[in-house]
Motif scaffolding. Structure first.
Motif, PDB file in Angstrom:
ATOM      1  N   HIS A 130      -7.923  -4.008   2.277  1.00 33.93           N
ATOM      2  CA  HIS A 130      -7.290  -5.323   2.160  1.00 33.93           C
ATOM      3  C   HIS A 130      -7.838  -6.242   3.273  1.00 33.93           C
ATOM      4  O   HIS A 130      -7.889  -7.538   2.767  1.00 33.93           O
ATOM      5  CB  HIS A 130      -5.776  -5.252   2.022  1.00 33.93           C
ATOM      6  N   VAL A 131      -7.907  -5.771   4.428  1.00 34.63           N
ATOM      7  CA  VAL A 131      -8.394  -6.847   5.269  1.00 34.63           C
ATOM      8  C   VAL A 131      -9.828  -7.121   5.265  1.00 34.63           C
ATOM      9  O   VAL A 131     -10.295  -8.228   5.554  1.00 34.63           O
ATOM     10  CB  VAL A 131      -8.054  -6.074   6.596  1.00 34.63           C
ATOM     11  N   GLU A 132     -10.412  -5.875   4.566  1.00 31.73           N
ATOM     12  CA  GLU A 132     -11.910  -6.409   4.361  1.00 31.73           C
ATOM     13  C   GLU A 132     -11.838  -7.684   3.361  1.00 31.73           C
ATOM     14  O   GLU A 132     -13.003  -8.367   3.213  1.00 31.73           O
ATOM     15  CB  GLU A 132     -12.723  -5.065   3.904  1.00 31.73           C
ATOM     16  N   LEU A 133     -11.016  -7.296   2.434  1.00 33.97           N
ATOM     17  CA  LEU A 133     -11.202  -8.500   1.417  1.00 33.97           C
ATOM     18  C   LEU A 133     -10.762  -9.884   1.958  1.00 33.97           C
ATOM     19  O   LEU A 133     -11.467 -10.952   1.735  1.00 33.97           O
ATOM     20  CB  LEU A 133      -9.824  -8.160   0.186  1.00 33.97           C
ATOM     21  N   ALA A 134      -9.878  -9.918   3.006  1.00 30.50           N
ATOM     22  CA  ALA A 134      -9.329 -11.079   3.488  1.00 30.50           C
ATOM     23  C   ALA A 134     -10.616 -11.638   4.248  1.00 30.50           C
ATOM     24  O   ALA A 134     -11.068 -12.974   4.355  1.00 30.50           O
ATOM     25  CB  ALA A 134      -8.480 -10.671   4.526  1.00 30.50           C
TER      26      ALA A 134
END
Length: 321
Positions: free
Chosen positions: A147-151
């Motif tokens: 999810h942080v990679e998506l951000a």
């Protein structure tokens, strides 16, 4: 540097939440760290509105009672207008494929009769949480790194397409923390959202209830009091809980006891002692609704101010501000 962490009020805060995260936030956090109650994230599955509102207040009280400074805490839904606007901008920069490949979405959607759209798009909301506050780092477990990679991807894409607005955050692995397992079934993690609470110690449980739950904890018939997680998971769980509460290692605390009953008593008293100040302070906050509301309102205002220029710039660059 700003670090951002959150807890979702999907149930009452439990011992694993406290020993694994909340206690560490309070004791090891730096002045730039931010913590929020992610109540909007709890809406991705079926929920009760009144219970969600109550759990959000309770979770806020627990964070404050743990010793986290009020100026570092806020409730996510108090920024619903700001987050709603930014989420839409980010959704328009995100592809369906990016959202659908999220591992947690695939796991949680599997077997559900009706899958809410919010379950698909909530990682974009999480990106909005991170980017609105200008977070540099997001401490997460392995299950949230995607999810942080998506951000990161959305921040880079927006910046390169429309102009530099967002700090590009990075995921950092949360520090080593206590992993507390369910007392009734030590093969699964203790969870605040479990349907069977017999094996879950909630941080606001009455001390006598805590003692009863621990006294009924699953162990084994080996009658061998050693720290062997693979072969004796129930016993190992009790030893790890006692070690976390006393600042020692599981192997060391195992040497202090000769019977399972004696160990359970020691664990129960250590947990009761660990949670007593937290419980008392949290109940004080909850008994003063006006005071808690005041702290919450101030936290929301600070969070809005931190994100105001970022949101305004994002809307302007996107052509809608």
């Amino acid at each position: 540097m700003t670090r951002l962490s959150a807890i979702t009020p999907s149930g009452h805060a439990q011992l694993g939440n406290y020993l694994g995260a909340i206690r560490r936030w309070a004791g090891e956090g730096s002045p730039g760290d931010l913590y929020f109650v992610s109540d909007l994230h709890a809406m991705t599955v079926s929920y009760n509105p009144a219970k969600l509102r109550s759990l959000s207040r309770e979770t806020l009280a627990v964070l404050l009672a743990a010793g986290i400074a009020p100026d570092r805490v806020f409730v996510q839904s108090d920024l619903v207008r700001e987050l709603g606007a930014l989420s839409w901008v980010l959704e328009c920069a995100c592809s369906y494929g990016e959202a659908a490949r999220m591992t947690q979405f695939k796991q949680k959607a599997d077997g559900q009769g009706v899958v809410r759209l919010g379950l698909l798009t909530y990682p974009v909301l999480m990106a909005a949480d991170i980017l609105l506050q200008g977070a540099d780092e997001v401490p997460v477990g392995q299950d949230q790194t995607q999810h942080v990679e998506l951000a990161r991807s959305l921040a880079r894409r927006f910046n390169s397409t429309y102009g530099d607005v967002f700090v590009v955050p990075r995921a950092v692995m949360a520090g080593t923390a206590a992993r507390v397992m369910d007392l009734s079934d030590p093969t699964r993690k203790m969870s605040k959202s479990t349907q069977d609470s017999a094996g879950v110690v909630f941080v606001l449980d009455d001390p006598d209830l805590v003692r009863r739950k621990i006294s009924r904890a699953a162990t084994d018939s080996d009658n061998r009091l050693e720290y062997r997680p693979t072969f004796q998971p129930g016993l190992a769980n009790l030893l790890e809980i006692l070690a976390s509460c006393t600042g020692r290692s599981p192997i060391e605390v195992a040497e202090d006891h000769t019977t399972y009953g004696e160990l359970k008593e020691a664990v129960a008293e250590a947990v009761v002692a660990e949670l007593a100040p937290l419980r008392a302070q949290a109940l004080e906050y909850l008994d003063d609704p006006a005071g808690l509301d005041s702290i919450r309102a101030a936290g929301a205002e600070r969070a809005r101010e931190r994100g105001k220029h970022i949101l305004e710039a994002a809307l302007r660059m996107a052509g809608v501000g």
